[in-house]
Scaffold this active site. Structure first.
Site, short mmCIF file in Angstrom:
data_model
loop_
_atom_site.label_atom_id
_atom_site.label_comp_id
_atom_site.label_asym_id
_atom_site.label_seq_id
_atom_site.Cartn_x
_atom_site.Cartn_y
_atom_site.Cartn_z
N CYS A 102 29.18 16.56 5.24
CA CYS A 102 28.48 16.65 5.22
C CYS A 102 27.78 17.91 6.56
O CYS A 102 28.72 18.75 6.96
CB CYS A 102 27.90 15.32 6.16
SG CYS A 102 28.27 15.68 8.48
N CYS A 157 32.59 15.00 9.25
CA CYS A 157 30.94 13.96 9.17
C CYS A 157 30.65 13.93 11.00
O CYS A 157 31.76 14.16 11.29
CB CYS A 157 30.80 12.54 8.41
SG CYS A 157 31.40 11.19 9.14
N CYS A 159 32.43 22.38 13.02
CA CYS A 159 33.22 22.68 12.77
C CYS A 159 33.89 23.20 14.13
O CYS A 159 34.19 24.48 14.31
CB CYS A 159 33.87 23.02 11.20
SG CYS A 159 35.26 22.18 11.29
#
Length: 193
Positions: free
Chosen positions: A89, A16, A96
């Site tokens: 999230c 997250c 990412c």
């Protein structure tokens, strides 16, 4: 197909933004529930200064004594091998990093309990709901026959978990009782992307 090795548990990375609430909760819940089948860690794209005390309290109320780590940056974990990467999230999903070994990716987006404004009781409740939702998703993941699923099917099933629990209630369940692709589910049921 993911094959479980008797030598090592499957590794899961929960991501997250701040690594101060949702991903820390997910890491602790997975490690407690998986009983050695999975090994979870967590990180953030922009780590906060500390773990949110309401997250630690929610875990304690779930019967888990938090023994985690300070929020950390995902950059420090990029070189490690992961079997699964789960973002919790939307901002972490967008940032990412590419991780080695082609891990299975899933996005389990949810409201950030740390953004709830109000009394301590309202904040505490938001964290309890988040903890229950994450626990439900982890339970569904642990119920999957991971060693029997091909990679594409596994990725679809992991992504479907978020949709099956996404009605805003931590106790929501799929209306059919099955995730897309499970016995009893319609063959035409599309899996969420």
């Amino acid at each position: 197909m993911i094959t479980e090795s008797p030598r090592r548990p499957l590794r899961v990375l929960f991501l997250c933004t701040g690594n101060s609430a949702r991903s820390q909760i997910a890491e602790a819940l997975m490690n407690a529930k998986a009983r050695g089948r999975f090994e979870a860690e967590s990180a953030g794209s922009h780590p906060a200064a500390r773990v949110n005390p309401f997250a630690i309290e929610a875990l304690r109320q779930a019967g888990i004594e938090w023994s985690g780590h300070a929020p950390r940056n995902v950059d420090g974990l990029v070189g490690q091998q992961w079997d699964f990467v789960i973002t919790v999230c939307d901002r972490a999903k967008e940032s990412c990093p590419i991780l080695p070994g082609h891990p299975v990716h899933a996005h389990w987006g949810m409201e950030d309990p740390a953004e709830v404004e109000g009394t301590d009781a309202e904040k505490r409740q938001a964290f309890l709901v988040a903890c229950q939702l994450i626990a439900r998703r982890i339970d569904l993941m642990l119920a999957l026959p991971i060693e029997k699923l091909e990679r594409f099917a596994l990725e679809q099933r992991l992504r479907a978990i978020a949709g099956a629990t996404d009605s805003g209630s931590a106790t929501s369940q799929p209306t059919s009782g099955n995730l897309p692709g499970e016995a009893g589910a319609s063959a035409n049921t599309p899996a969420p992307a």
